[in-house]
Design a protein around this motif. Structure first.
Motif, short mmCIF file in Angstrom:
data_model
loop_
_atom_site.label_atom_id
_atom_site.label_comp_id
_atom_site.label_asym_id
_atom_site.label_seq_id
_atom_site.Cartn_x
_atom_site.Cartn_y
_atom_site.Cartn_z
N LYS A 5 31.27 32.60 33.17
CA LYS A 5 31.74 33.24 34.40
C LYS A 5 33.24 33.48 34.36
N PHE A 6 33.95 32.45 33.93
CA PHE A 6 35.41 32.59 33.92
C PHE A 6 35.84 33.73 33.00
N TYR A 10 37.95 36.96 33.94
CA TYR A 10 39.17 37.29 33.18
C TYR A 10 39.16 38.75 32.76
N THR A 35 39.28 33.95 44.75
CA THR A 35 38.07 33.13 44.74
C THR A 35 37.04 33.73 45.69
N CYS A 40 33.77 32.36 43.41
CA CYS A 40 33.79 31.28 42.42
C CYS A 40 34.69 30.16 42.91
N THR A 44 37.36 27.58 38.28
CA THR A 44 36.89 28.67 37.42
C THR A 44 37.89 29.82 37.43
N LEU A 45 38.33 30.16 38.63
CA LEU A 45 39.31 31.24 38.72
C LEU A 45 40.56 30.91 37.93
N ARG A 47 40.94 29.13 35.43
CA ARG A 47 40.75 29.21 33.99
C ARG A 47 40.94 30.65 33.53
N ALA A 48 40.43 31.57 34.32
CA ALA A 48 40.62 32.99 34.00
C ALA A 48 42.09 33.36 34.13
#
Lengths: 242, 242
Positions: A5-6, A10, A35, A40, A44-45, A47-48
């Motif tokens: 997902k991330f 991205y 987000t 998300c 997770t966000l 990380r992107a």
DNA sequence: GCCGATTTGTCCGTATGTATC
DNA sequence: CGATACATACGGACAAATCGG
């Protein structure tokens, strides 16, 4: 695993930036906005976002809003990045390419080679030398040393195509990490013979060690690049020590 | 902020690897072991691990144990990495260094410069040229263009020391991101005049744009390196597309 | 100059998926 | 097959820096 997902987040953000949906030196949406948009978690966000920052698309700072600092590079030059084969890089840039094998031999790692390549002393290796042509111009002289036991049955015919294809698709080997080191060296007789060096007497040399998933180094490579078509990009972030 | 937890964990693991506490190509402790040892959450540990992987110290793969792939490079060479000033890099290697300002002028960005540097057309800039000597040898020719409004009152005296010191400590500017691009170019008359090029007719050129925390580019730099003392390292990880 | 809202930075605990051995 | 290990994702909490009123 379809795609993380991330990673899709991205890619989406990256494309939006590249398409100019945010002006350079402009403000990027806040995490809370994003987000919600991507539905998300913050982790997770982030990380992107971390990847965007690392690759030089945006800039972030505690308390401050994020900013877009991406600037399109108009050069369609031949770039190096990631562990990318010549084929992949050429294809990405929509170029015609040809590979020609000029040397193929089986050898044993002696002390001198071992020191330079950090391949285990006494092991059997294939030595392959290839010239890469892009749009008809001799551009790169590649010298590869492969551990025989890791790359069984390598032939000049295979080397004439993509060795990495063979490793990954035929042998199912998973290539994971690669160390690379860039220097500028004097042109050798071999360079002058195969690359049209013109009045350049040096070239860019990228030497690297490649590891497979088992954690063993199975390759040493030297890519000797014609200066005119060599370019390497990088973005660095300064850590605040305070 | 003293130092982030994930960073101290990263440093500790890194040092242990460098000191050879784990054999190269050896097995690295599992995440569960490490979270217990460092008394931290998995998220924090994984952040430290991510950095080790990124910098080429260890290798990881789903289901498999992590492996150490670090190999000491005996480099006494002058390395580039991160946004590091000449001073910092020289000091890190315990070298004697000298900087000499050979040109200092105020100029205006014309169309040609704007295109090359992506600095705003018509803005005032300082142009500084400096030669860097390491252990007595002329090694680098640095050409810097600074936006005047971002770097007020720059003088040759300051340029003779560390400009980055001045920016960060005197002006309180926070330098954040830097894009760099490496190429190999023909030596110019200027290069031949200041650097002892010997029989090399090319050099390694690192050009970069630097951004401050406000997100504006305030500098364009060109570092022209003598080939013999130039080295750039990098580790890449291949993403699995499946 | 202070305060409070906003925004990013760090950290934790937990759950689930998936590849390897 | 089960056990082990890493990969991904979520939600909550607090800290630190910035910016505007």
């Amino acid at each position: 695993m379809p795609t993380a997902k991330f990673e899709t987040i991205y890619k989406d953000m990256k494309e939006k930036i590249e398409k100019g949906m945010y002006q350079s030196e402009g403000i990027f949406p806040a995490e809370s906005t994003l987000t919600a948009e991507y539905d998300c978690s913050r982790a997770t966000l982030r990380r992107a976002l971390a990847r965007l920052i690392e690759r030089g698309y945006i800039q972030a700072g505690q308390g401050r809003r994020m900013r877009v600092i991406y600037q399109p590079t108009e050069q369609h030059e031949f770039m190096i990045g990631g562990i990318e084969s010549f084929r992949e890089a050429a294809a990405r840039n929509h170029f015609q390419f040809v590979t020609r094998v000029i040397h193929f031999a089986e050898e044993v790692v002696d002390e001198k080679i071992a020191k330079k390549t950090s391949l285990p002393l006494g092991s059997n290796i294939y030595e392959v030398r290839r010239v890469r042509y892009l749009e008809g111009k001799a551009l790169i002289l590649d010298i590869n040393l492969f551990l025989c036991e890791a790359v069984p049955n390598l032939t000049p015919e295979i080397a004439n195509g993509s060795i990495y294809d063979y490793l990954e698709n035929e042998l199912g080997m998973v290539i994971v990490t690669s160390h690379r080191r860039m220097t500028v060296e004097h042109a050798t007789a071999l360079d002058n013979k195969w690359l049209e060096m013109g009045d350049y007497n040096c070239l860019a040399v990228v030497s690297g060690r490649t590891y497979n998933a088992a954690g063993i180094q199975f390759e040493y490579t030297q890519s000797r690049h014609h200066p005119e078509y060599f370019c390497f990009e990088d973005t660095a972030t300064r850590r605040r020590t305070r």
